[in-house]
Design an enzyme around this catalytic site. Structure first.
Site, short mmCIF file in Angstrom:
data_model
loop_
_atom_site.label_atom_id
_atom_site.label_comp_id
_atom_site.label_asym_id
_atom_site.label_seq_id
_atom_site.Cartn_x
_atom_site.Cartn_y
_atom_site.Cartn_z
N CYS A 1 2.73 6.59 79.67
CA CYS A 1 2.90 7.28 78.39
C CYS A 1 1.97 6.72 77.33
CB CYS A 1 4.36 7.21 77.94
SG CYS A 1 5.02 5.53 77.84
N HIS B 1 8.81 3.39 75.45
CA HIS B 1 8.16 4.69 75.64
C HIS B 1 7.31 5.01 74.43
CE1 HIS B 1 7.57 8.66 77.28
NE2 HIS B 1 8.03 9.24 76.20
#
Length: 848
Positions: free
Chosen positions: A341, A808
């Site tokens: 990510c 994330h």
């Protein structure tokens, strides 16, 4: 029927004429039968995939003709695959039994289950004539080559599997159990600013010796990077005083967490990364207690942090909101390949900039000048991604998007078609050779951004002009200069310092709601002491609020220096000397606590969508200011005369054993700077017919002595050394010039090149004896891209998690006048972009 047979015979004759040199692919070969090397077409795309029988490279329908014309390859295997959604089983999925991904007993990483069918054909280019496979009339050898292509595990699938299920084995050191530790004479500070190599003064890549507390830098790499061998040299010294093994175990500072650390053993019989089963005990000996701390309950602060992280997660991902998805042109997502990510967010941010968007129209020219294997060519892989992100080929219904699989009778409809691609080739190429970015672990997006931009800059220098004409160099878009002004004793000194990102500290003590935060913490403290049955529910967390102006003011504030050129109490101020086209601002939300744990500040910093920084431009020496004289330097001692290079006797002996004369072997070893027997052998085969090949070497100091002065009198640059320097982004001519200037030493040549980037061509010309140092402008430094310091925010990257090694990343981008959320493959209109919670902000100069 007769006509058909004649046609087939003619076709088979052409196949036989083209089969010379074919080799069936083995398990050790990379076969790109699952993705085009110049696009994201796959066998599931409407046009399928064409794989060369000779090079094993795959090409989509839009690229295969040009690839065939460029390479001369004529035989390709065409793969066309289709999926059918498999009926869902009534049996429940097996529950995971271990905390793992992609392995037996762990969590499944597979999506919906499909049945696949494959159609294959041998295709002759450029005519496009086809022979369906299998075909009994084909030569058996050609059929074997085709079958190897069809059944081979694709290169991209191999990378996918390694990214998901890779696990390295690191063995315990045999020296850990009975490790000798001297009495502790110091405590290691948790502040990275206090760490320094005890030999060289380096402050990066530092290793702590677990036996005596010595801090030394890491190994020096072949290209001059890494450290100064401080830790290794210290280990060699300990072997003299504590034979036979000395103090072999070291731990890398900055990697210590409650879950482990990077431990290395210098012992001759290990000399590798190891684990230390007693690491907690050994670190505690030097005052580092984090490894053995166990918490039985959360403190008030920890509970507040947990609540803040939950609130942050909801805000950043805009959870609970019904966001409108976007799947049209320019709104393509990127699939997460396993902790990728951070890469996806950086790539989406870069390709929202107009300069990167030029890679889309420039793609045909870039592909036309690509090397034979474009998987290792950064311009090609950037153009490949640009074509996907900025076009509509891979959006639902696009020419390259796989059609939705048909639903079996009685089955349920599958998920909506993906509007996303997976940039595996680009990620693999950029991470190649980097210990962290080549792994499947989560990384710091800011570090990756800097690494990627640097790689692009090297590619531009090595392959000038291929990334598009008339555009500022992509690697230089965010480069700027700072002006440091130091005032001491009524006089001033100015210095320009290069920069590529503005890293701002967050002054928590300047929070505008400090009283509200303190009141909330006090109330929560009281609530914690009540009987849980009678305690009221907790209030929403109150997060410190620090203005962006306060962060910028802290960066530009006057700093007092203890000593500057012999003057105590000098005042230093920092201003902008130039304003870049793209300004990258990083908010330093992460820090190392006193207990050595990596933590993140729970703080909100509202960042404005426009910046006006022109008031902070420096002006250099002003009227009435008196320049501070440079600190007098003592005359350096005259350097000792350089020792004449001597041939490596091991290389000489190996060449002599191959039948060459000793004089010729000595010449070869010196000619390649003793780099390797292989390089020396290559030199021998290229020069064995020289008239002086078997003559004795000239005496030391003479003009013919290898390794002597410049102007072509030094040893011939070895192909191996040129290849090493070329891999860093320099041209062959630049590499030859650097090697000529440094006597063929690769490490010194790399330092020489990087220290002369401002006027490299002139330096290379002088090193090669070409002269012309001040002529026609070819060696002049490029003009700085400067303009008014007025900026607009174009995007920002946010991070959720306690530190940059976990959690994330997502990014929000300003597109078509609205904010858009990019969360890996999910792309949607943003209703409330969390401008106050970002980590990396990207501003574009208004006049650019």
């Amino acid at each position: 029927r007769h006509t058909t047979r004649v046609y087939m015979e003619t076709l088979l004759d052409r196949v036989r004429a083209s089969m010379r040199g074919l080799v069936p692919a083995t398990e050790y070969d990379k076969v790109y039968n699952d993705e085009c090397v110049l696009s994201f077409d796959s066998p599931f795309s409407p046009g399928g995939l064409y794989v060369s029988l000779r090079t094993y490279l795959g090409f989509g329908a839009q690229h295969v003709q040009a690839a065939s014309m460029r390479s001369g390859e004529t035989l390709y295997v065409h793969l066309q695959k289709r999926r059918t959604l498999r009926p869902k089983s009534d049996a429940p999925d097996a529950a995971p039994t271990k905390m793992a991904l992609g392995v037996e007993g762990g969590f499944s990483v597979d999506g919906p289950q499909y049945d696949e069918s494959t159609e294959a054909a041998l295709v002759l280019m450029p005519s496009g004539e086809r022979v369906p496979l299998p075909c009994q009339e084909l030569p058996e050898f050609v059929s074997t080559c085709c079958q190897a292509i069809v059944t081979h595990v694709g290169a991209m699938q191999q990378r996918k599997e390694s990214a998901v299920a890779w696990e390295a084995e690191t063995l315990p050191s045999k020296y850990a159990e009975e490790l000798v530790q001297l009495p502790p004479h110091k405590k290691i500070s948790p502040d990275p600013a206090a760490w320094v190599c005890e030999e060289s003064g380096m402050r990066e890549n530092l290793w702590l010796n677990l036996s005596d507390g010595h801090i030394g830098s890491g190994r020096r790499q072949w290209d001059g990077s890494g450290g100064t061998n401080g830790a290794l040299n210290h280990y060699e010294e300990t072997k003299k005083h504590f034979p036979p093994h000395g103090f072999p175990l070291v731990v890398k500072l900055g990697t210590i967490t409650p879950h482990g650390a990077d431990v290395y053993s210098y012992a001759d019989d290990e000399n590798s990364e190891v684990t230390d089963p007693k690491l907690a005990e050994h670190l505690a000996h030097w005052g580092i207690d984090v490894m053995r701390m166990e918490k039985t309950a959360q403190s008030v602060t920890e509970m507040n942090i947990a609540a803040n992280e939950s609130l942050e997660l909801d805000k950043i991902t805009e959870a609970g909101k019904d966001l409108a998805p976007l799947t049209s042109r320019g709104y393509l997502g990127l699939n997460n390949l396993g902790n990728s990510c951070y890469v996806n967010s950086v790539l989406q941010l870069l390709f929202t900039l107009p300069e990167y968007q030029t890679l889309h129209p420039a793609a045909p020219a870039i592909f036309a000048t690509a090397p034979s294997d474009p998987t290792g060519d950064l311009p090609s892989q950037l153009a490949k991604l640009g074509g996907a992100l900025l076009g509509d080929r891979y959006n639902p219904g696009g020419d390259g998007a796989p059609p939705p699989p048909p639903v079996p009778e009685g089955g349920e409809e599958g998920p909506a078609p993906e509007a996303a691609v997976a940039p595996r080739m680009l990620i693999s190429l950029v991470g190649k050779g980097h210990s962290e970015f080549s792994s499947s672990r989560q990384q710091d997006a800011a570090e990756y951004l800097a690494h990627l931009v640097e790689a692009i800059g090297r590619a531009e220098r090595a392959r000038g002009g291929r990334l598009g004409d008339g555009v500022a160099a992509l690697g230089e878009l965010s480069s700027f200069a700072l002006e440091e002004r130091v005032e001491a004793a009524g006089q001033v000194a100015y210095k320009r310092v290069p920069g590529s990102a503005l890293s701002l500290q967050i002054p928590l003590e300047l929070a505008s709601n400090a009283a509200e935060v303190a009141a909330h913490e006090a109330k929560e403290d009281k609530r914690q002491k009540l009987d849980p049955a009678a305690a009221p529910p907790p209030d929403d967390p109150v997060v410190p609020l620090v203005s962006f102006e306060a962060c910028l003011s802290r960066y530009l504030a006057v700093e007092t220096l203890e000593n500057f050129r012999g003057h105590a109490g000098a005042a230093k101020t920092t201003r902008f000397a130039t304003f870049p086209r793209v300004l990258v601002v990083q908010l330093s939300r992460y820090y190392t606590d006193a207990d050595w744990t990596a933590k993140k500040m729970a703080v909100a910093v509202p960042v404005p969508e426009t910046l006006s920084l022109e008031a902070f431009r420096g002006g250099g020496l002003q009227p009435g200011e008196s320049p501070l004289p440079d600190e007098p330097n003592e005359p350096a001692p005259a350097p000792a005369p350089a020792a004449s290079p001597q041939p490596d006797e091991a290389i000489v002996a190996q060449l002599v054993s191959m039948g060459f004369s000793e004089n010729g072997a000595r010449r070869a070893a010196l000619a390649v700077s003793n780099s390797s027997p292989e390089a020396a052998t290559e030199w021998v085969f290229a020069h064995m017919e020289d008239a002086d090949f078997n003559d004795p070497l000239p005496p030391p100091g003479s003009s013919g002595q290898a390794g002597g002065g410049g102007g072509g009198g030094g040893p011939e640059a070895s192909p191996e050394a040129i290849e090493m320097l070329s891999a860093m982004g320099f041209t062959e001519r630049q590499a030859r010039g650097a090697l000529a200037a440094t006597g063929g030493a690769v490490e010194r040549a790399a330092d020489w090149l990087f220290s002369r980037t401002d006027d490299l061509e002139s330096a290379v010309a002088a090193a090669l004896g070409e002269g012309g140092g001040g002529g026609g402008g070819g060696g002049a430094a490029a003009a700085e891209d400067d303009g008014p310091g007025e900026y607009d925010l174009v995007g920002f990257i946010s991070h959720m998690g306690s530190n940059t090694s976990c959690g994330h990343y997502v990014c929000h981008l300003k597109k078509d006048g609205r904010w858009v959320l990019h969360n890996d493959r999910k792309v949607a209109v943003s209703e409330a972009p969390p401008l106050e919670l970002g980590y990396i902000y990207c501003f574009r100069r208004r006049d650019a």
